[in-house]
Design a protein around this motif. Structure first.
Motif, PDB file in Angstrom:
ATOM      1  N   ASN A   2      12.070  -2.249  -2.104  1.00  0.00           N
ATOM      2  CA  ASN A   2      10.819  -2.207  -1.941  1.00  0.00           C
ATOM      3  C   ASN A   2      10.045  -3.541  -2.128  1.00  0.00           C
ATOM      4  O   ASN A   2       8.986  -4.003  -1.508  1.00  0.00           O
ATOM      5  CB  ASN A   2      10.271  -1.317  -3.078  1.00  0.00           C
ATOM      6  CG  ASN A   2      10.446   0.188  -2.842  1.00  0.00           C
ATOM      7  OD1 ASN A   2       9.908   0.671  -1.834  1.00  0.00           O
ATOM      8  ND2 ASN A   2      11.108   0.875  -3.445  1.00  0.00           N
ATOM      9  N   GLU A   3      10.584  -4.576  -2.684  1.00  0.00           N
ATOM     10  CA  GLU A   3       9.958  -6.062  -2.844  1.00  0.00           C
ATOM     11  C   GLU A   3      10.075  -6.456  -1.425  1.00  0.00           C
ATOM     12  O   GLU A   3       9.312  -7.111  -0.742  1.00  0.00           O
ATOM     13  CB  GLU A   3      11.058  -6.858  -3.417  1.00  0.00           C
ATOM     14  CG  GLU A   3      10.878  -6.626  -4.945  1.00  0.00           C
ATOM     15  CD  GLU A   3      11.602  -7.542  -5.951  1.00  0.00           C
ATOM     16  OE1 GLU A   3      11.187  -8.822  -5.673  1.00  0.00           O
ATOM     17  OE2 GLU A   3      12.559  -7.181  -6.711  1.00  0.00           O
ATOM     18  N   LEU A  51      10.225  -4.638   1.481  1.00  0.00           N
ATOM     19  CA  LEU A  51       9.180  -3.833   2.269  1.00  0.00           C
ATOM     20  C   LEU A  51       7.564  -4.185   1.828  1.00  0.00           C
ATOM     21  O   LEU A  51       6.774  -4.208   2.714  1.00  0.00           O
ATOM     22  CB  LEU A  51       9.375  -2.412   2.000  1.00  0.00           C
ATOM     23  CG  LEU A  51      10.619  -1.580   2.546  1.00  0.00           C
ATOM     24  CD1 LEU A  51      10.781  -0.190   1.801  1.00  0.00           C
ATOM     25  CD2 LEU A  51      10.467  -1.714   3.925  1.00  0.00           C
ATOM     26  N   ARG A  52       7.418  -4.528   0.781  1.00  0.00           N
ATOM     27  CA  ARG A  52       5.889  -5.046   0.304  1.00  0.00           C
ATOM     28  C   ARG A  52       5.671  -6.304   0.985  1.00  0.00           C
ATOM     29  O   ARG A  52       4.554  -6.611   1.533  1.00  0.00           O
ATOM     30  CB  ARG A  52       5.652  -5.037  -1.154  1.00  0.00           C
ATOM     31  CG  ARG A  52       5.525  -3.899  -1.868  1.00  0.00           C
ATOM     32  CD  ARG A  52       5.014  -4.062  -3.315  1.00  0.00           C
ATOM     33  NE  ARG A  52       5.788  -5.030  -4.013  1.00  0.00           N
ATOM     34  CZ  ARG A  52       6.819  -4.516  -4.800  1.00  0.00           C
ATOM     35  NH1 ARG A  52       7.114  -3.228  -5.015  1.00  0.00           N
ATOM     36  NH2 ARG A  52       7.480  -5.458  -5.630  1.00  0.00           N
ATOM     37  N   ASN A  67       3.063   1.541   1.662  1.00  0.00           N
ATOM     38  CA  ASN A  67       3.527   1.440   0.269  1.00  0.00           C
ATOM     39  C   ASN A  67       4.682   2.592   0.148  1.00  0.00           C
ATOM     40  O   ASN A  67       4.284   3.875   0.133  1.00  0.00           O
ATOM     41  CB  ASN A  67       2.168   1.876  -0.723  1.00  0.00           C
ATOM     42  CG  ASN A  67       2.845   2.037  -2.057  1.00  0.00           C
ATOM     43  OD1 ASN A  67       3.987   1.429  -2.374  1.00  0.00           O
ATOM     44  ND2 ASN A  67       2.193   2.383  -3.166  1.00  0.00           N
ATOM     45  N   PHE A  68       5.749   2.121   0.579  1.00  0.00           N
ATOM     46  CA  PHE A  68       6.806   3.134   0.649  1.00  0.00           C
ATOM     47  C   PHE A  68       7.250   3.553  -0.517  1.00  0.00           C
ATOM     48  O   PHE A  68       7.756   4.734  -0.856  1.00  0.00           O
ATOM     49  CB  PHE A  68       8.119   2.469   1.351  1.00  0.00           C
ATOM     50  CG  PHE A  68       7.832   2.227   2.915  1.00  0.00           C
ATOM     51  CD1 PHE A  68       8.441   3.394   3.776  1.00  0.00           C
ATOM     52  CD2 PHE A  68       7.480   0.989   3.436  1.00  0.00           C
ATOM     53  CE1 PHE A  68       8.062   2.989   5.038  1.00  0.00           C
ATOM     54  CE2 PHE A  68       7.374   0.931   4.909  1.00  0.00           C
ATOM     55  CZ  PHE A  68       7.473   2.039   5.455  1.00  0.00           C
ATOM     56  N   ALA A  69       7.037   2.877  -1.776  1.00  0.00           N
ATOM     57  CA  ALA A  69       7.141   3.393  -3.091  1.00  0.00           C
ATOM     58  C   ALA A  69       6.484   4.620  -3.295  1.00  0.00           C
ATOM     59  O   ALA A  69       7.052   5.303  -4.269  1.00  0.00           O
ATOM     60  CB  ALA A  69       6.801   2.341  -3.926  1.00  0.00           C
ATOM     61  N   TYR A 111      16.732   3.180   3.497  1.00  0.00           N
ATOM     62  CA  TYR A 111      15.702   3.337   4.401  1.00  0.00           C
ATOM     63  C   TYR A 111      16.301   2.932   6.036  1.00  0.00           C
ATOM     64  O   TYR A 111      16.678   1.886   6.272  1.00  0.00           O
ATOM     65  CB  TYR A 111      14.288   2.239   4.404  1.00  0.00           C
ATOM     66  CG  TYR A 111      13.616   2.708   3.141  1.00  0.00           C
ATOM     67  CD1 TYR A 111      12.406   3.485   3.108  1.00  0.00           C
ATOM     68  CD2 TYR A 111      14.046   2.043   1.884  1.00  0.00           C
ATOM     69  CE1 TYR A 111      11.715   3.660   1.892  1.00  0.00           C
ATOM     70  CE2 TYR A 111      13.290   2.291   0.766  1.00  0.00           C
ATOM     71  CZ  TYR A 111      12.029   2.989   0.923  1.00  0.00           C
ATOM     72  OH  TYR A 111      11.357   3.475  -0.367  1.00  0.00           O
TER      73      TYR A 111
END
Length: 202
Positions: free
Chosen positions: A123-124, A126-127, A133-135, A167
């Protein structure tokens, strides 16, 4: 229907950046990126598509931008009201590519680069690369997100695997090298790297 790719559009860069075999499991646990472009896939769309899929006993996601699992570890993603991407189940892909299409069913070419991201720091990455916001998404809802990563149009599908949340990402093959190289560099900076797919899912 589109057929499976004969070669991955990112094969050369993957071979160049592949993490040492002895470190791949460790890198995947932190943040792994893998190439799955050779997984069989096909696409179809049009007003007759849902009835045609039903007639072939292929499950159809109820809502757009969602997906369903298929028997052999594959999946069918509904990308719009009547557009579908099928991947990973050779029997289903074979059925769809060899059965004459019904009226109102059209093939969609998928000469994609297909990637998987996973690991505790995913997620880091992706951010850093996307404004979604995939989280906040619930994998149990089986969402499909059409967005961009580092400026490249992508389709992203979160999927729970035996080794954790991964993902799946598809993009036009012509952008594959740029996308893969950029994501690899970020993954490497975060302690991960390029790995073989089996390190991210079982």
């Amino acid at each position: 229907m589109s057929q499976a790719l004969a070669s991955s559009p990112v094969a050369e860069i993957v071979a160049e950046l592949l993490t040492d075999v002895a470190r791949q499991a460790e890198a995947a646990a932190v943040l792994g990126i893998a190439d799955v472009s050779l997984d069989v896939r096909c696409g179809c769309k049009g007003p007759g598509t849902i009835a045609w899929l039903d007639s072939l006993a292929v499950p159809v996601p109820e809502k757009p931008n969602t997906w369903l699992p298929l028997g052999e570890g594959g999946r069918i993603a509904r990308l719009g009201m009547t557009e579908f991407l099928v991947e990973g189940d050779a029997a289903v892909v074979e059925r769809l590519t060899t059965t004459p299409r019904a009226a109102g069913v059209y093939p969609v070419q998928h000469e994609d680069a297909a990637l998987i991201l996973g690991g505790e720091r995913v997620n880091e990455l992706l951010r850093q690369t996307c404004n979604v916001n995939f989280a906040a998404l619930k994998p149990a809802d089986r969402p499909v997100v059409l967005t961009s990563l580092v400026g490249v149009g992508v389709t992203v599908l979160p999927e729970q695997s035996a080794k954790g949340l991964i993902y799946r990402i598809w993009c036009d093959g012509s952008y594959g090298r740029y996308l893969f190289e950029t994501l690899h560099d970020i993954a490497h900076e975060l302690g991960g790297g390029t790995v073989l797919p089996q390190h991210l899912y079982a």
